[in-house]
Write an enzyme that holds these catalytic residues in place. Structure first.
Site, PDB file in Angstrom:
ATOM      1  N   LYS A  83      23.248  -1.143 -26.830  1.00  0.00           N
ATOM      2  CA  LYS A  83      22.526  -0.090 -26.116  1.00  0.00           C
ATOM      3  C   LYS A  83      23.527   0.982 -25.701  1.00  0.00           C
ATOM      4  O   LYS A  83      24.572   0.670 -25.123  1.00  0.00           O
ATOM      5  CB  LYS A  83      21.879  -0.720 -24.879  1.00  0.00           C
ATOM      6  CG  LYS A  83      20.611  -0.068 -24.415  1.00  0.00           C
ATOM      7  CD  LYS A  83      19.969  -0.979 -23.371  1.00  0.00           C
ATOM      8  CE  LYS A  83      18.839  -0.298 -22.652  1.00  0.00           C
ATOM      9  NZ  LYS A  83      18.395  -1.079 -21.501  1.00  0.00           N
TER      10      LYS A  83
HETATM   11  O1  G3P Z   1      15.911  -1.159 -18.685  1.00  0.00           O
HETATM   12  C1  G3P Z   1      15.708   0.082 -18.147  1.00  0.00           C
HETATM   13  C2  G3P Z   1      14.380   0.333 -17.455  1.00  0.00           C
HETATM   14  O2  G3P Z   1      13.385  -0.504 -17.918  1.00  0.00           O
HETATM   15  C3  G3P Z   1      14.517   0.468 -15.995  1.00  0.00           C
HETATM   16  O3  G3P Z   1      13.310   0.471 -15.296  1.00  0.00           O
HETATM   17  O4  G3P Z   1      12.015   0.434 -13.202  1.00  0.00           O
HETATM   18  O5  G3P Z   1      14.511   0.707 -13.093  1.00  0.00           O
HETATM   19  O6  G3P Z   1      13.064   2.551 -13.921  1.00  0.00           O
HETATM   20  P1  G3P Z   1      13.225   1.075 -13.818  1.00  0.00           P
END
Ligand code: G3P
Length: 219
Positions: A83
């Site tokens: 990633k």
């Molecule tokens: O893996 C990255 C993503 O899914 C993060 O989610 O909820 O922290 O914006 P969030």
């Protein structure tokens, strides 16, 4: 739609894998930091639990350092998808190493234009963040459907991995928009099971069945 779990927590991964519906895992430096276990060690542990694509994110920001870091991560296991952030260096690294067969998930994508860059670089996945756009009062789900349409227009092979999904509604909307993959925190995957009519219906089925057999038994 493939379901990935967006977590580096082994208990959550074991529970999800046990249900037989988890196709892969995504991690990021914040999720790894939360577990307090060094990146490579945790990624090896995850690979032993889930047999599917496992995203492991670089922490380098410069192309010169990102390339060896990406190679090192990719060498951990055949299921590793490296990633990288959607930056100039991340895209340059993707373009260079995807030609060598290393697979990439280009993350932190917030616009259709950025998603085109990821596809042109040969990424296996692009990760548009739905919830974080919603957080700033932009419609995250429109981005998912726009990218899906653009990729269809040109036959790009890159898969749209809807990330930052915060609710079962987000998951259903991402599926409707055509996302190839949804990456879900464990809590959201767990919530997908719930419906009050399922509980009510099951309760009724079991009561009816028990009643019928009790009656037969007392005749
Ligand atoms: O893996 C990255 C993503 O899914 C993060 O989610 O909820 O922290 O914006 P969030």
């Amino acid at each position: 739609m493939k379901f990935f779990l967006d977590t580096a927590n082994l208990d959550e991964l074991r529970k999800g894998a046990d249900w037989g519906i988890v196709d892969g895992v995504t991690t990021n430096p914040s999720l790894i930091a939360k577990e307090g276990i060094p990146l490579e060690e945790r990624i090896r542990q995850i690979c032993a639990i889930v047999d599917g694509d496992i995203s492991a994110e670089v922490v380098s920001t410069k192309f010169e350092e990102m390339v060896p870091e990406a190679r090192k991560l990719a060498a951990i296991h055949k299921n590793i998808v490296v990633k990288v952030p959607l930056t100039r260096d991340g895209i340059k690294t993707t373009a260079k190493l995807s030609k060598e067969g290393i697979r990439f998930n280009v993350t932190l994508c917030f616009s259709s234009g950025q998603a085109i860059l990821a596809a042109k670089a040969g990424a296996t996945y692009v990760s548009p963040f739905v919830g974080r756009l919603d957080d700033i009062a932009q419609d995250g789900m429109t981005l998912i459907s726009d990218i899906c349409q653009i990729y269809r227009n040109y036959g790009f092979k890159t898969e749209v991995l809807a990330a930052s999904l915060r609710s079962p509604l987000h998951v259903a909307q991402a599926a409707l928009a055509g996302a190839h993959v949804g990456t879900l925190p464990f809590k959201v995957l767990d919530m997908l099971f719930n419906h009050p009519l399922t509980d009510k219906g099951l309760d009724q089925f079991l009561k009816d069945y028990a009643k019928a057999f009790q009656e037969v038994g007392t005749r």
